[in-house]
Design a protein around this motif. Sequence first.
Motif, short mmCIF file in Angstrom:
data_model
loop_
_atom_site.label_atom_id
_atom_site.label_comp_id
_atom_site.label_asym_id
_atom_site.label_seq_id
_atom_site.Cartn_x
_atom_site.Cartn_y
_atom_site.Cartn_z
N ALA A 164 -9.06 -6.30 -4.50
CA ALA A 164 -8.62 -5.16 -5.30
C ALA A 164 -7.67 -4.27 -4.52
N ARG A 165 -6.83 -3.57 -5.28
CA ARG A 165 -5.93 -2.59 -4.67
C ARG A 165 -6.74 -1.33 -4.38
N GLU A 166 -6.52 -0.79 -3.19
CA GLU A 166 -7.21 0.42 -2.78
C GLU A 166 -6.45 1.62 -3.35
N ALA A 167 -7.00 2.22 -4.39
CA ALA A 167 -6.32 3.33 -5.09
C ALA A 167 -6.02 4.47 -4.12
N GLY A 168 -4.80 4.98 -4.20
CA GLY A 168 -4.42 6.12 -3.39
C GLY A 168 -4.00 5.78 -1.96
N ARG A 169 -4.10 4.54 -1.57
CA ARG A 169 -3.73 4.17 -0.20
C ARG A 169 -2.21 4.07 -0.10
N ALA A 170 -1.65 4.77 0.88
CA ALA A 170 -0.21 4.71 1.12
C ALA A 170 0.15 3.38 1.78
N LEU A 171 1.34 2.88 1.46
CA LEU A 171 1.84 1.66 2.10
C LEU A 171 2.35 2.01 3.49
N ASP A 172 2.32 1.02 4.38
CA ASP A 172 2.76 1.18 5.75
C ASP A 172 4.18 1.75 5.81
N GLU A 173 4.49 2.45 6.89
CA GLU A 173 5.81 3.03 7.07
C GLU A 173 6.88 1.95 6.96
N GLY A 174 7.92 2.22 6.18
CA GLY A 174 9.00 1.27 6.01
C GLY A 174 8.87 0.39 4.78
N ILE A 175 7.65 0.26 4.26
CA ILE A 175 7.43 -0.56 3.06
C ILE A 175 7.80 0.29 1.84
N VAL A 176 8.75 -0.21 1.05
CA VAL A 176 9.20 0.50 -0.14
C VAL A 176 8.28 0.21 -1.32
N THR B 217 -2.03 -7.11 5.71
CA THR B 217 -1.93 -7.17 4.25
C THR B 217 -2.43 -5.87 3.62
N LEU B 218 -3.53 -5.36 4.11
CA LEU B 218 -4.04 -4.08 3.60
C LEU B 218 -3.04 -2.96 3.87
N GLU B 219 -2.49 -2.91 5.08
CA GLU B 219 -1.56 -1.84 5.43
C GLU B 219 -0.27 -1.90 4.60
N GLU B 220 0.20 -3.11 4.33
CA GLU B 220 1.50 -3.24 3.66
C GLU B 220 1.42 -3.31 2.14
N THR B 221 0.26 -3.68 1.59
CA THR B 221 0.15 -3.83 0.14
C THR B 221 -0.93 -2.96 -0.50
N ALA B 222 -1.80 -2.38 0.31
CA ALA B 222 -2.97 -1.62 -0.15
C ALA B 222 -3.99 -2.51 -0.85
N HIS B 223 -3.88 -3.82 -0.63
CA HIS B 223 -4.85 -4.77 -1.17
C HIS B 223 -5.67 -5.37 -0.03
N ALA B 224 -6.97 -5.53 -0.28
CA ALA B 224 -7.79 -6.29 0.65
C ALA B 224 -7.34 -7.75 0.58
N PHE C 125 4.27 -14.98 -6.12
CA PHE C 125 3.86 -14.66 -4.76
C PHE C 125 4.05 -13.17 -4.49
N LEU C 126 3.08 -12.60 -3.78
CA LEU C 126 3.13 -11.18 -3.44
C LEU C 126 3.99 -10.98 -2.19
N LEU C 127 5.09 -10.26 -2.35
CA LEU C 127 5.97 -9.93 -1.24
C LEU C 127 6.05 -8.43 -1.09
N VAL C 128 6.60 -8.00 0.03
CA VAL C 128 6.89 -6.59 0.24
C VAL C 128 8.39 -6.44 0.41
N GLU C 129 8.90 -5.31 -0.07
CA GLU C 129 10.29 -4.96 0.17
C GLU C 129 10.24 -3.83 1.19
N GLU C 130 10.99 -4.01 2.28
CA GLU C 130 10.88 -3.05 3.38
C GLU C 130 12.23 -2.70 3.98
N HIS C 131 12.28 -1.49 4.54
CA HIS C 131 13.47 -1.04 5.26
C HIS C 131 13.50 -1.74 6.61
#
Length: 158
Positions: free
Chosen positions: A99-111, A56-63, A22-28
């Motif tokens: 697909a992952r959007e190359a070069g897209r920064a993850l949302d603030e707080g997402i490590v 999901t796009l903002e936090e993972t850079a994936h559509a 499962f795809l998770l995010v690690e965040e502050h």
Amino acid sequence: MNGARWKPNVTVAAVIEQDGRFLLVEEHTEAGLRLNTPAGHLDPGESPAEGCARETLEETAHAFTPTALIGIYMARSRHAPDGEDVTYMRFAFAGTLGAREAGRALDEGIVRTVWMSADEIRASVARHRSPLLLQCVEDYLAGRRHPLDLIHVDASVR
């Protein structure tokens, strides 16, 4: 009653599984580094499914394309440091990861993003940002899927 109306915070979450992970995010967070499914607050003018795709796009850079509603969940928590009492109503979706959007920064707080098995998620409960993370994954694994049209969004929302 003081006249203030209680309102839960509406959130959306994506439960994304590929090859048993499962795809998770690690965040502050105010409680330190925590794990969560890609999730966030619903914005004005969007449907829950649209909000889930955006978060999901903002936090993972994936559509992400939601294809089914897993469930609707509620949880209550007190936030440090002020002890604010907050109730969340979460709409959790299953769907297709793009697909992952190359070069897209993850949302603030997402490590970072991380792929974890269900057993790894079960073993990391102390690190979950939301008490709903594991329940959503378990419901996904149990095959709970509801059609997206279960959620009606009136034109007035737009």
